[in-house]
Write a protein that holds these residues in place. Structure first.
Motif, PDB file in Angstrom:
ATOM      1  N   VAL A 140       0.860  -1.182   0.000  1.00 18.22           N
ATOM      2  CA  VAL A 140       0.000   0.000   0.000  1.00 18.22           C
ATOM      3  C   VAL A 140       0.897   1.233   0.000  1.00 18.22           C
ATOM      4  N   VAL A 141       0.675   2.109  -0.971  1.00 19.32           N
ATOM      5  CA  VAL A 141       1.393   3.377  -1.079  1.00 19.32           C
ATOM      6  C   VAL A 141       0.443   4.463  -0.600  1.00 19.32           C
ATOM      7  N   ASP A 142       0.688   5.008   0.577  1.00 22.73           N
ATOM      8  CA  ASP A 142      -0.192   6.001   1.185  1.00 22.73           C
ATOM      9  C   ASP A 142       0.321   7.394   0.820  1.00 22.73           C
ATOM     10  N   LEU A 143      -0.402   8.065  -0.071  1.00 25.84           N
ATOM     11  CA  LEU A 143       0.050   9.365  -0.537  1.00 25.84           C
ATOM     12  C   LEU A 143      -0.172  10.459   0.501  1.00 25.84           C
ATOM     13  N   ASP A 144      -1.047  10.231   1.476  1.00 27.04           N
ATOM     14  CA  ASP A 144      -1.277  11.225   2.523  1.00 27.04           C
ATOM     15  C   ASP A 144      -0.097  11.315   3.476  1.00 27.04           C
ATOM     16  N   THR A 145       0.466  10.174   3.812  1.00 24.15           N
ATOM     17  CA  THR A 145       1.551  10.147   4.796  1.00 24.15           C
ATOM     18  C   THR A 145       2.930   9.995   4.172  1.00 24.15           C
ATOM     19  N   GLY A 146       2.963   9.661   2.878  1.00 26.93           N
ATOM     20  CA  GLY A 146       4.262   9.429   2.237  1.00 26.93           C
ATOM     21  C   GLY A 146       4.919   8.160   2.697  1.00 26.93           C
ATOM     22  N   THR A 147       4.108   7.177   3.103  1.00 32.20           N
ATOM     23  CA  THR A 147       4.665   5.918   3.605  1.00 32.20           C
ATOM     24  C   THR A 147       4.138   4.739   2.786  1.00 32.20           C
ATOM     25  N   THR A 148       4.783   3.614   2.962  1.00 35.92           N
ATOM     26  CA  THR A 148       4.346   2.380   2.340  1.00 35.92           C
ATOM     27  C   THR A 148       4.262   1.309   3.419  1.00 35.92           C
ATOM     28  N   HIS A 149       3.342   0.358   3.221  1.00 36.70           N
ATOM     29  CA  HIS A 149       3.269  -0.757   4.149  1.00 36.70           C
ATOM     30  C   HIS A 149       2.614  -1.944   3.468  1.00 36.70           C
ATOM     31  N   THR A 150       2.796  -3.093   4.042  1.00 38.78           N
ATOM     32  CA  THR A 150       2.194  -4.321   3.542  1.00 38.78           C
ATOM     33  C   THR A 150       0.908  -4.576   4.314  1.00 38.78           C
ATOM     34  N   PRO A 151      -0.213  -4.803   3.620  1.00 42.12           N
ATOM     35  CA  PRO A 151      -1.468  -5.090   4.329  1.00 42.12           C
ATOM     36  C   PRO A 151      -1.322  -6.323   5.225  1.00 42.12           C
ATOM     37  N   PRO A 152      -2.027  -6.371   6.349  1.00 43.52           N
ATOM     38  CA  PRO A 152      -1.885  -7.504   7.276  1.00 43.52           C
ATOM     39  C   PRO A 152      -2.166  -8.859   6.651  1.00 43.52           C
ATOM     40  N   ASP A 153      -3.100  -8.904   5.686  1.00 42.63           N
ATOM     41  CA  ASP A 153      -3.479 -10.182   5.104  1.00 42.63           C
ATOM     42  C   ASP A 153      -2.727 -10.515   3.837  1.00 42.63           C
ATOM     43  N   ALA A 154      -1.823  -9.640   3.414  1.00 45.31           N
ATOM     44  CA  ALA A 154      -1.122  -9.866   2.131  1.00 45.31           C
ATOM     45  C   ALA A 154      -0.160 -11.042   2.256  1.00 45.31           C
TER      46      ALA A 154
END
Length: 225
Positions: A211-225
């Motif tokens: 997930v590329v979050d444009l609001d926070t400028g961060t990326t993360h992997t979804p919990p279920d991915a």
């Protein structure tokens, strides 16, 4: 996201994409998904530019059905919904991009011309030495056939673009106005059509690889991915 807005973490994302692009190896396909107006197209373009010849952009929007066909099918009033695309045609192109039929073959993909609001065939060349295709669209993670069965298996990874819904709706409205709708008609179309499609794809976020979050400028992997 406008063209003038910066993406300070584009280098990080480009490095992730570059790990999929192996010159001389099998061609891979990276998907960029998200709701209408999230900024998928801008992110995909910038990734391809940052990869400097290692990637080509092939948007899903080139597989919009033509207006005449939408009118024949009675779907013109909801253009942009999943069944207003040639999903199997899109899957066939992805399969051909992954495994070109002839040595040295340049594969041509359709584009979507915003000024015409129509697909234009043979607009986007993908040369044989390009190891990565970046494709973007609303429905890459839609858990419905044929998207889930014909399209998703052809994508090596799919990233989800997330952004504040209020900003996303503002962008969509401005886009429709820029291409000919009155402000009132643009707002009505967004409420009735674009937002219905946004709700339909929302669960795809949990199926993304990143997930590329444009609001926070961060990326993360979804919990279920």
């Amino acid at each position: 996201m406008s063209e003038s807005e910066s993406l300070p973490y584009v280098d990080e994302l480009a490095a992730r994409a570059r790990s999929l692009a192996t010159p001389g190896g099998p061609r891979r396909v990276l998907g960029v998904a998200g709701p209408p107006g999230a900024g998928k197209s801008t992110l995909a373009r910038r990734l391809v530019a940052a990869l400097d010849g290692l990637a080509a952009l092939v948007p899903m929007d080139g597989f919009h059905l033509a207006d005449a066909e939408l009118a024949r099918l009675g779907r013109a009033d909801r253009k942009g919904a999943p069944d207003t695309f040639d999903a199997y045609g899109y899957a066939a192109l992805l399969a051909r991009l992954r495994a070109p039929r002839h040595p040295g073959e340049t594969v041509y993909a359709p584009a979507f011309e915003r000024e015409l609001e129509q697909p234009v065939a043979g607009s986007l060349p993908v040369p044989p030495d390009v190891p990565l295709v970046v494709t973007e669209g609303n429905y890459l993670l839609l858990d419905e056939e044929p998207w889930s069965t014909a399209v998703r298996p052809l994508l090596d990874a799919v990233w989800w673009v997330a952004v504040d819904d209020r900003l996303r709706v503002e962008r969509l409205t401005a886009r429709h106005v820029a291409f000919g709708k009155s402000p009132a008609a643009a707002r009505a179309w967004v409420r009735r059509s674009d937002e219905a499609n946004a709700r339909r794809v929302a669960s795809g976020r949990q199926r993304a690889d990143l997930v590329v979050d444009l609001d926070t400028g961060t990326t993360h992997t979804p919990p279920d991915a």
